[in-house]
Design a protein around this motif. Structure first.
Motif, PDB file in Angstrom:
ATOM      1  N   ARG A 118       0.851  -1.198   0.000  1.00  0.00           N
ATOM      2  CA  ARG A 118       0.000   0.000   0.000  1.00  0.00           C
ATOM      3  C   ARG A 118       0.884   1.245   0.000  1.00  0.00           C
ATOM      4  N   ASP A 119       0.308   2.366  -0.416  1.00  0.00           N
ATOM      5  CA  ASP A 119       1.090   3.606  -0.467  1.00  0.00           C
ATOM      6  C   ASP A 119       0.386   4.701   0.328  1.00  0.00           C
ATOM      7  N   GLY A 120       1.139   5.784   0.573  1.00  0.00           N
ATOM      8  CA  GLY A 120       0.634   6.885   1.396  1.00  0.00           C
ATOM      9  C   GLY A 120      -0.485   7.674   0.752  1.00  0.00           C
ATOM     10  N   TRP A 121      -0.740   7.494  -0.529  1.00  0.00           N
ATOM     11  CA  TRP A 121      -1.851   8.179  -1.183  1.00  0.00           C
ATOM     12  C   TRP A 121      -3.177   7.477  -0.904  1.00  0.00           C
ATOM     13  N   GLY A 122      -3.120   6.184  -0.546  1.00  0.00           N
ATOM     14  CA  GLY A 122      -4.351   5.444  -0.303  1.00  0.00           C
ATOM     15  C   GLY A 122      -4.487   4.953   1.127  1.00  0.00           C
ATOM     16  N   ALA A 123      -3.434   5.049   1.903  1.00  0.00           N
ATOM     17  CA  ALA A 123      -3.470   4.583   3.295  1.00  0.00           C
ATOM     18  C   ALA A 123      -2.418   5.353   4.075  1.00  0.00           C
ATOM     19  N   ASP A 124      -2.481   5.252   5.391  1.00  0.00           N
ATOM     20  CA  ASP A 124      -1.444   5.902   6.207  1.00  0.00           C
ATOM     21  C   ASP A 124      -0.646   4.836   6.931  1.00  0.00           C
ATOM     22  N   GLU A 125       0.510   5.214   7.382  1.00  0.00           N
ATOM     23  CA  GLU A 125       1.420   4.257   7.999  1.00  0.00           C
ATOM     24  C   GLU A 125       0.816   3.636   9.250  1.00  0.00           C
ATOM     25  N   LYS A 126       0.050   4.413   9.998  1.00  0.00           N
ATOM     26  CA  LYS A 126      -0.539   3.875  11.230  1.00  0.00           C
ATOM     27  C   LYS A 126      -1.465   2.701  10.944  1.00  0.00           C
ATOM     28  N   SER A 127      -2.289   2.831   9.886  1.00  0.00           N
ATOM     29  CA  SER A 127      -3.222   1.747   9.575  1.00  0.00           C
ATOM     30  C   SER A 127      -2.474   0.512   9.082  1.00  0.00           C
ATOM     31  N   VAL A 128      -1.385   0.717   8.343  1.00  0.00           N
ATOM     32  CA  VAL A 128      -0.588  -0.422   7.867  1.00  0.00           C
ATOM     33  C   VAL A 128       0.032  -1.156   9.048  1.00  0.00           C
ATOM     34  N   VAL A 129       0.610  -0.403   9.980  1.00  0.00           N
ATOM     35  CA  VAL A 129       1.202  -1.023  11.169  1.00  0.00           C
ATOM     36  C   VAL A 129       0.132  -1.729  11.994  1.00  0.00           C
TER      37      VAL A 129
END
Length: 801
Positions: free
Chosen positions: A277-288
């Motif tokens: 995923r990339d920062g244009w469609g998600a944020d790092e917090k949600s990925v973590v």
């Protein structure tokens, strides 16, 4: 010369900044040739070399003679100038513009535009020189490998225009940006980011089309997002697509399964999932958070590409897409102005593509990688992060892999195929084959029956991930030790026949029983009783042949009448429906019964084989006795044998019946032969006494006899019953009667042919027959016959039949 050297050294700061960020910028070795090259600077000499190659369509500008001529003119132009004066780069345009016009590299419209800028004022002259340099720079190649990095920017143009090293630098760097802006405002130049390009009427149209498409894409977030996601996805694919995973000591190959999107990846079975995923469609917090929620046992690798250089990325994506779309829309023009405009757009596309490649690589290189559970990988590159994460994920995905992680499984297969009692000793394993973790799992899965390909598929997936060699070795070893039954196309395989090529299509089933050595020996002896050879450990394969042999014995121990009914073989069918050790146990349980079957059925088969031909001979003889008295006594007895299926009875009645019929037929043949011989002799004497027969001679007589098939036949030897039958097969009793009856006519025909040969006009007359009762009838017949003969004799000699 010393003045030149000191002047150049005094202005080294100015020299060192010329085109410093390009591939032709100042170099350390330039100092050794600086004085010798003066008034031509090494940087400008390199610029001229590349420019001449770029614009040289005819192949003349790049020749040494032409280059020397240009240098000579440049030196002559500055010969009277004070020390510190150098040849400006735009001098090249003055020297080659005429040739460029002639070759078509320089459009007349462009040349007129460049000349028109010089209105006699210092600014006008400088504007003309700027436009000339812009033209030359834009002709330089931009493709990877050929690009020297020179761009028509304000700084680069000022560097190339410096003539007086002591004074021009600062002055030009102040003037050039202002004059460039004026040229842009007048429509003479167009500014592309920090770079300038000459504009024609045709290029203006191309530029307008480009700007329109660029604006549309910038204002279309959905399309821009799609293109950006595609670019980032391709870049990640390129960055980690080369990862080759070799799992464990056996180096089992694995693959990554890249997944893009907001939804978690589906289980892929054999592959390690990588969720990108990339920062244009998600944020790092949600990925973590997703990585942590998946847990420390999850094999999913989470890749996050931060949102960086967003504006620059959007700008370059728009430029690249707009340039590509413009080229496709405008097509290939036919006019020189159009071709020039298209080349300019192609250059823009190349530059945008190069910039985009660099930008995307920079963005992707900053990607972060998290393992299931939330642990971040801290390796230096994305490739290293994903590779290390994948190695950890393999242990999570295939947590049972360690049981089969050994590179020596092929040796196990080799030992098992050769019949080794403990094939797993190749793994340094000394326990029972069926107790090894791999073999035990395979036995459990096979159960009541599985195809080899299904066994492979099951254990190649999670949580096992076992190599094909490991699974095949377990199957072949368990088959060799009698724990598995193996059949191919319904046919049981023998030990040693199962190899890796057959595993996929072979049906496996766990043996429900085991047979010890003593029992196997008893089975082999039973097989040998039936004439079936069997080697040790081949009992299961030989069982099918044994039961087939018994079924054949039963089939031949009886049959259609007059043979008795075939014996009951239901117990054989029951045994044939079983397989493997279960079948062998069934055979052992019926051991005594099967021994008795073999003895009785073999005896019946042998008796049937012996009596059947004699019975067939009896039937053949019986077909010839219909007219004899012997048939009246024999036929009822023959019919009784068939009706009662008594051919194999203890008392064999066939020989006596055969003898009786043979005796009667022998006597009948002798009588028939005697009757035939008597009539043949009488008719022969009559023919031999005929006058005509004597006259024709023996050769002609033999010809007539052969033509009419007049030959004396005999019954032949009839001493044995078979000889009697063969004699009857040659000439039956009915045929004897027919042939005997035909003899008078055949000899008469021979007489006729002889008469005609002697007296061609001779013709035969057959007197009519009549029943005469009174003397008057006799006289009447005589008169009538006399008249017929007298009438016939008028036509020639008459032979009376």
């Amino acid at each position: 010369m010393n003045d030149v050297r000191s002047t150049l050294e005094a202005n080294s700061g100015e020299l060192d900044r010329h085109l410093v960020s390009t591939k032709i910028g100042p170099r350390g070795e330039d100092k050794s040739i600086l004085v010798e090259d003066y008034p031509l600077l090494p940087v400008r000499r390199r610029f001229w070399e590349h420019t001449l190659r770029a614009v040289d369509r005819a192949g003349t500008a790049g020749q040494l003679r032409t280059q020397l001529c240009i240098v000579y003119d440049a030196i002559r132009r500055t010969a009277e100038e004070p020390v510190g004066t150098v040849v400006p780069a735009d001098f090249l345009f003055e020297e080659i513009s005429a040739n460029l016009l002639q070759s078509g590299v320089l459009l007349r419209e462009v040349n007129e535009t460049i000349i028109a800028q010089d209105d006699g004022t210092p600014d006008g002259r400088l504007k003309s020189r700027l436009c000339a340099l812009v033209f030359l720079i834009r002709k330089l190649p931009r493709e990877a490998g050929a690009d020297i990095g020179v761009r028509a920017t304000a700084d680069a143009l000022a560097d190339l225009l410096v003539k007086d090293l002591a004074k021009d630098g600062a002055t030009l760097r102040g003037q050039v940006p202002k004059l460039l802006d004026e040229l842009v405002a007048a429509g003479t130049l167009i500014k592309l980011d920090d770079e300038y390009s000459l504009q024609t009427r045709e290029s203006s149209e191309w530029e307008a089309e480009f700007r329109n498409r660029q604006t549309k894409l910038v204002n279309d977030p959905t399309r821009m997002s799609s293109k950006r996601a595609q670019l980032l996805g391709s870049a990640v694919q390129d960055a980690v697509g080369s990862v080759k995973l070799l799992h464990g000591k056996c180096k089992e190959p694995r693959k990554l399964a890249l997944h893009f999107g907001t939804e978690p990846p589906q289980e892929t079975g054999h592959e390690v999932p990588v969720w990108i995923r990339d920062g244009w469609g998600a944020d790092e917090k949600s990925v973590v958070a997703d990585a942590r929620a998946a847990g420390a046992d999850s094999p999913i690798i989470h890749v996050f590409v931060p949102k960086s250089r967003a504006d620059a990325l959007a700008r370059v994506i728009a430029a690249q897409s707009a340039a590509k779309d413009t080229l496709e829309y405008k097509g290939v023009p036919s006019t020189p102005e159009g071709i020039e405009a298209r080349q300019g757009m192609e250059t823009r596309l190349t530059e945008a593509a190069n910039s985009l490649r660099t930008l995307v690589a920079e963005v992707v290189d900053g990607a972060k990688v998290f393992q299931g559970g939330g642990t971040e990988r801290l390796e230096s590159t994305l490739l290293d992060k994903v590779r290390e994460a994948a190695d950890a994920s393999l242990d999570r995905l295939f947590y049972e892999f360690k049981d089969a992680d050994d590179h020596r499984w092929p040796k196990v297969i080799e030992r098992a195929r050769k019949g080794a009692e403990h094939p797993l000793e190749a793994l340094d394993y000394s326990g029972k084959t069926e107790d090894h973790p791999v073999c035990s799992a395979v036995l459990s899965f096979v159960g009541s029956g599985k195809k080899g390909k299904d066994v492979r598929s099951h254990f190649s997936g999670p949580p096992y991930g076992w190599s094909r060699d490991a699974v095949d070795a377990a199957l072949i070893s368990l088959f060799g030790t009698g724990h598995l039954r193996a059949t191919a196309n319904g046919t049981p395989l023998k030990p040693g026949q199962l190899d890796q090529a057959k595993v996929s299509s072979t049906d496996f089933r766990v043996e429900s029983a085991t047979i010890d050595t003593r029992e196997r020996l008893k089975v082999r002896k039973l097989f040998q009783t039936a004439g079936i050879a069997c080697k040790p450990n081949d009992e299961a394969a030989a069982a099918g042949q044994f039961l087939a042999k018994l079924a054949e014995l039963a089939n031949r121990a009886g049959g259609e009448a007059p043979l008795p009914e075939r014996p009951d073989t239901s117990h054989l069918l029951d045994l044939q429906s079983r397989a493997g050790n279960e079948q062998l146990l069934g055979i052992l349980n019926r051991h005594d019964e099967l021994i008795k079957n073999i003895e009785e059925w073999s005896k019946a088969r042998d008796m049937a084989d012996k009596r059947q031909p004699a019975y067939e001979r009896l039937l053949s003889l019986a077909r010839h006795v219909d007219s004899l008295d012997a048939a009246k006594e024999a036929k009822p007895q023959i019919e009784a044998i068939a009706a009662n299926r008594g051919l194999l009875d203890a008392t064999d009645r066939v020989p006596d019946l055969t003898k009786a019929l043979a005796d009667a037929l022998r006597m009948a043949l002798a009588q028939a032969e005697k009757r035939y011989a008597e009539i043949f002799e009488a008719e022969w004497q009559r023919l031999a006494s005929a006058e005509s027969w004597h006259k024709i001679g023996q050769e002609e007589g033999d010809r007539i006899l052969g033509q009419l098939h007049i030959v004396k036949i005999t019954k032949g030897v009839t001493g044995t019953e078979q000889e009697v039958l063969e004699s009857l097969e040659r000439i039956s009793l009915a045929a004897w009667r027919t042939r005997t009856a035909a003899l008078p006519q055949l000899f008469a025909d021979a007489r006729i042919q002889a008469d005609k040969l002697v007296e061609p006009k001779t013709h035969h007359v057959k007197l009519g027959s009549a029943t005469l009762r009174t003397p008057d009838e006799v006289n009447a017949w005589i008169v009538k016959t006399e008249q017929e003969l007298l009438e016939q004799i008028r036509h020639g000699p008459v032979f009376v039949n």
